[in-house]
Structures are given as C-alpha cells and as structure tokens.
Motif scaffolding. Structure first.
Motif, PDB file in Angstrom:
ATOM      1  N   TYR A  97       0.864  -1.177   0.000  1.00 54.56           N
ATOM      2  CA  TYR A  97       0.000   0.000   0.000  1.00 54.56           C
ATOM      3  C   TYR A  97       0.902   1.229   0.000  1.00 54.56           C
ATOM      4  N   ILE A  98       0.637   2.153  -0.907  1.00 48.34           N
ATOM      5  CA  ILE A  98       1.448   3.359  -1.034  1.00 48.34           C
ATOM      6  C   ILE A  98       0.765   4.508  -0.301  1.00 48.34           C
ATOM      7  N   GLY A  99       1.452   5.017   0.715  1.00 47.03           N
ATOM      8  CA  GLY A  99       0.901   6.080   1.540  1.00 47.03           C
ATOM      9  C   GLY A  99       1.226   7.466   1.018  1.00 47.03           C
ATOM     10  N   LEU A 100       1.468   8.393   1.917  1.00 45.23           N
ATOM     11  CA  LEU A 100       1.606   9.798   1.548  1.00 45.23           C
ATOM     12  C   LEU A 100       3.050  10.290   1.555  1.00 45.23           C
ATOM     13  N   GLU A 101       3.999   9.386   1.729  1.00 41.88           N
ATOM     14  CA  GLU A 101       5.406   9.783   1.629  1.00 41.88           C
ATOM     15  C   GLU A 101       5.717  10.215   0.185  1.00 41.88           C
ATOM     16  N   GLU A 102       6.795  10.951   0.023  1.00 47.77           N
ATOM     17  CA  GLU A 102       7.207  11.336  -1.323  1.00 47.77           C
ATOM     18  C   GLU A 102       7.576  10.093  -2.123  1.00 47.77           C
ATOM     19  N   ALA A 103       7.114  10.039  -3.355  1.00 51.39           N
ATOM     20  CA  ALA A 103       7.332   8.854  -4.188  1.00 51.39           C
ATOM     21  C   ALA A 103       8.818   8.557  -4.368  1.00 51.39           C
ATOM     22  N   ASP A 104       9.635   9.581  -4.507  1.00 52.55           N
ATOM     23  CA  ASP A 104      11.067   9.364  -4.745  1.00 52.55           C
ATOM     24  C   ASP A 104      11.731   8.668  -3.556  1.00 52.55           C
ATOM     25  N   ILE A 105      11.273   8.969  -2.333  1.00 50.88           N
ATOM     26  CA  ILE A 105      11.822   8.311  -1.153  1.00 50.88           C
ATOM     27  C   ILE A 105      11.459   6.834  -1.148  1.00 50.88           C
ATOM     28  N   LEU A 106      10.235   6.519  -1.525  1.00 49.78           N
ATOM     29  CA  LEU A 106       9.802   5.125  -1.588  1.00 49.78           C
ATOM     30  C   LEU A 106      10.531   4.382  -2.701  1.00 49.78           C
ATOM     31  N   LEU A 107      10.746   5.038  -3.813  1.00 46.43           N
ATOM     32  CA  LEU A 107      11.458   4.401  -4.934  1.00 46.43           C
ATOM     33  C   LEU A 107      12.895   4.065  -4.545  1.00 46.43           C
ATOM     34  N   GLU A 108      13.558   4.976  -3.888  1.00 49.75           N
ATOM     35  CA  GLU A 108      14.934   4.723  -3.451  1.00 49.75           C
ATOM     36  C   GLU A 108      14.974   3.556  -2.473  1.00 49.75           C
ATOM     37  N   ASP A 109      14.011   3.521  -1.586  1.00 49.14           N
ATOM     38  CA  ASP A 109      13.923   2.433  -0.605  1.00 49.14           C
ATOM     39  C   ASP A 109      13.749   1.094  -1.313  1.00 49.14           C
ATOM     40  N   LEU A 110      12.848   1.034  -2.278  1.00 45.38           N
ATOM     41  CA  LEU A 110      12.596  -0.213  -3.009  1.00 45.38           C
ATOM     42  C   LEU A 110      13.825  -0.667  -3.789  1.00 45.38           C
ATOM     43  N   GLU A 111      14.490   0.284  -4.408  1.00 40.83           N
ATOM     44  CA  GLU A 111      15.669  -0.051  -5.206  1.00 40.83           C
ATOM     45  C   GLU A 111      16.762  -0.675  -4.331  1.00 40.83           C
TER      46      GLU A 111
END
Length: 392
Positions: free
Chosen positions: A372-386
């Motif tokens: 589930y994708i919350g309200l954090e900045e997308a770029d922060i989540l992308l870096e985390d996933l990578e």
C-alpha cells in the motif's frame, strides 16, 4: 490520463458534501469544526416529546447506541458521497459485513459469494451462517455465468468484492446487478478498495455498499470503523433489527475523527494514486519481479472493465518476487525503511503485507507481497525499493 479522470470526479460537488453538508454550524456556536456530542443518553422536557422520539428513533435521539448527532452527521456525508439514500456507521468493517449480510437472509436461504473474500466475510459464511442453515456457494467472480449457474430458488444474496484486496479480480457490477434484480436477489459489495471517489456501485444497480471505513475514509490509522450504504428502506430495516440488536455502534469521538479525515480524502487519494503509478512504472522494469497484480496494468485481462467501473487508480497492488526463498523474501521486507509490515491500508503510512507471514515456505504464494502506497514522497519510496531489491 488518470490525473484528469481524478479531477473530473472530485469536482462533482464533493467539496460541498465533505465540507458543508449536515454541518448545521448555527446550532453549535458557529464552530468551524463539528462538535463531539459525547453522551450516552438524551433527555426530553415533556412526555409527549419523549414518546415521539421513541417512536421515531431512526431520526431522533434517544440513546447513542441508536443515533447520535456527531455520528449522524458522518452518516449523511457518507451516504451523499456514495449516492445512496442512507448510511449506517458501525464499529468495524467486519461489523458492516455481518450486519448487512445477516439482514438479508433467513434459515434455509442461499448466498453466492466471490471466492476468497475478506477473511471475516469468509468466516461468517463458512463458520457462522451454516449453524443457522444458511449456506454459501463461492464462485470465480470474473466470469458472469458463474453467478447464473450457481443460482438456486433459495438464493437471496450475492456478495461481491470488486476489486478484492490481494489479486484484485473484478466483477461486472451492472450485469450482476441486473441479473439479481430480475431474480429478486439482493446484492452487497465490499467497496473498501475503491471508496466512492473511485467507484460508485449504486450507480451500477448494487443494493448495499459496505466499507471498512478504517481504510481510506479515516486515513490516519487511528480509528476502526465500518459503513453500510443503501436505500432508505434497506438501511431502516437493518437499523431496527441487526444494528440495534448487535450494538456495533461507532463512538462519537471516532465519528468526529472521521469527519476530520473526510476533509482531506480527495487530496490523500490523489497523492497515493499518483505515487502508486510512478512506483509501478519502476517495478515493471525490475528483473527481480515475477508478476504484478493491479487493476490498471496493461497485462490485466480485466483492464477494460476496470476503466469502465473505476474512475482512478488506487494505492494498493501485489507483486510476486522471482526469488522464492522465504529467508530472502523476509530480508527484502525487513530492509525496507519506509514501508511498515502490517495489515490494513489507506492510512498516511506505506505498508507491506508479505504472504510468507501466513503460508508455509513451500506454498506457491510464498513470494507474494502486498503493497500500500501512503503519503510519503514517491522518490523516497522508490529509493527504498531499489535498495531492498538489491538484496534479492
């Protein structure tokens, strides 16, 4: 494309519903924020007024187990957002399921349900209702004919989840509703994945729409609530029977918190949806991913139906990792810094729910992880996933 669709639906008077409808500020000292009527009981100055209230408890105030001004304000807003005549707020999504389903069946009746519904819906239909001679046939809801073939003379209810909350199968709501009405069968849908901003099942002819309002509607992970929306007739029937008997009430404090949450519902959904699309674009290119389940994916055979029934993308999807080793999957999940390992969805925080927490290491679904994708900045989540995918 999705962003344009979102703006179109939000502009359809939803701002008035969320911010003005039922506020009645002149009754409450012109306060901008609605009041919390934190009382269990209501008193009347005369016996005649007391008698009238008792005889009209659905619309008057006797005891908060039945009706409360703060809760009623929320009910009016929820019904209006849904395009329904009325709404009942209850203490959880499970309460919404049990109250609505039980209200439509008697001993000897038959239910048709989509297969693999939400856990507690399944428990109700497989463990509780059979004790009272109410039985359920579970079908693959992606094929309309399965509902027709499962129908019996004693079928009184069709239970839907479109999309469901793991692999996101849809049902053709208009076709099923039309069939059910011809047979005198009630239709209920759990619309928790979508909210009324994304999908309005009543517009397709569905009778009762239920929610785990804990999810997107509250959106702050601090309230557990449920909602039942439908016609005045059906909601009144449920109020005077199951609702009043089972006592699954929503407390005024929690209703007030949900009124707070509705103010930001459109912008929260917009943020989550736009981030989800961006993250999915990244994940689709990853060699570490075996498959992604999401209604709007190009490889989804039901994408056309999703575009027809749903007005915007939402914030939850499931992926299958190519690495099927349970220890590697756990490490992937545990190294994510901005995704909490938890159930539920719809709050401000991003979440993951790994299937390996529920199944054995040899289970075919062990490599599935719901996001589930919350309200954090997308770029922060992308870096985390990578970074975490690099461990696989």
């Amino acid at each position: 494309m999705f962003y344009v669709q979102f703006i179109e639906i939000v502009n359809m008077n939803q701002s008035y519903i969320i911010n003005q409808l039922a506020e009645d500020r002149e009754k409450y000292f012109h306060a901008v924020a609605p009041p919390i009527i934190q009382t269990s009981n209501f008193a009347y100055p005369t016996v005649d007024e007391f008698t009238f209230a008792i005889q009209n408890e659905k619309d008057e105030h006797i005891y908060t187990r039945g009706n409360n001004p703060t809760v009623n304000m929320l009910c009016q807003k929820m019904a209006a957002l849904e395009g329904a005549q009325d709404c009942l707020m209850v203490g959880s999504g499970a309460a919404a399921i049990s109250n609505s389903v039980i209200s439509q069946v008697n001993a000897g009746d038959h239910i048709i349900s989509v297969k693999n519904p939400y856990t507690w819906a399944s428990h109700l239909m497989t463990k509780i209702l059979p004790r009272f001679n109410v039985h359920t046939t579970f079908v693959d809801g992606t094929i309309f004919e399965n509902f027709v073939n499962a129908c019996k003379p004693e079928t009184k209810l069709i239970y839907l989840e479109s999309p469901n909350s793991w692999t996101f199968e849809l049902q053709d709501l208009a076709k099923i509703a039309n069939f059910a009405k011809k047979r005198g069968i009630t239709t209920i849908i759990d619309n928790s994945y979508c909210t009324a901003l994304c999908q309005k099942p009543i517009d397709f002819g569905i009778d009762l729409v239920i929610y785990s309002a804990t999810k997107y509607y509250n959106g702050h992970s601090d309230v557990v609530a449920g909602a039942i929306c439908g016609s005045k007739e059906k909601i009144t029937q449920i109020f005077h029977n199951e609702f009043m008997t089972f006592g699954n009430v929503l407390a005024p404090q929690n209703a007030w918190l949900m009124l707070r949450s509705l103010r930001t519902l459109p912008i929260r959904l917009k943020q989550s949806s736009e981030s989800t699309v961006k993250i999915l674009d990244f994940l689709k290119k990853s060699p570490k991913i075996e498959r992604i389940w999401y209604p709007f994916n190009d490889d989804n055979p039901q994408k056309a139906l999703a575009l027809e029934q749903m007005k915007m993308p939402m914030g939850m999807f499931t992926l299958a990792l190519k690495n099927r080793d349970a220890s590697a999957i756990k490490k992937f999940c545990e190294t994510l810094q901005n995704f909490l390992i938890a159930v539920s969805w719809g709050g401000h925080e991003s979440l993951i729910m790994p299937k390996c927490a529920f199944v054995s290491e040899n289970d075919p679904q062990v490599n599935m992880v719901r996001f589930y994708i919350g309200l954090e900045e997308a770029d922060i989540l992308l870096e985390d996933l990578e970074l975490s995918l690099a461990f696989l």
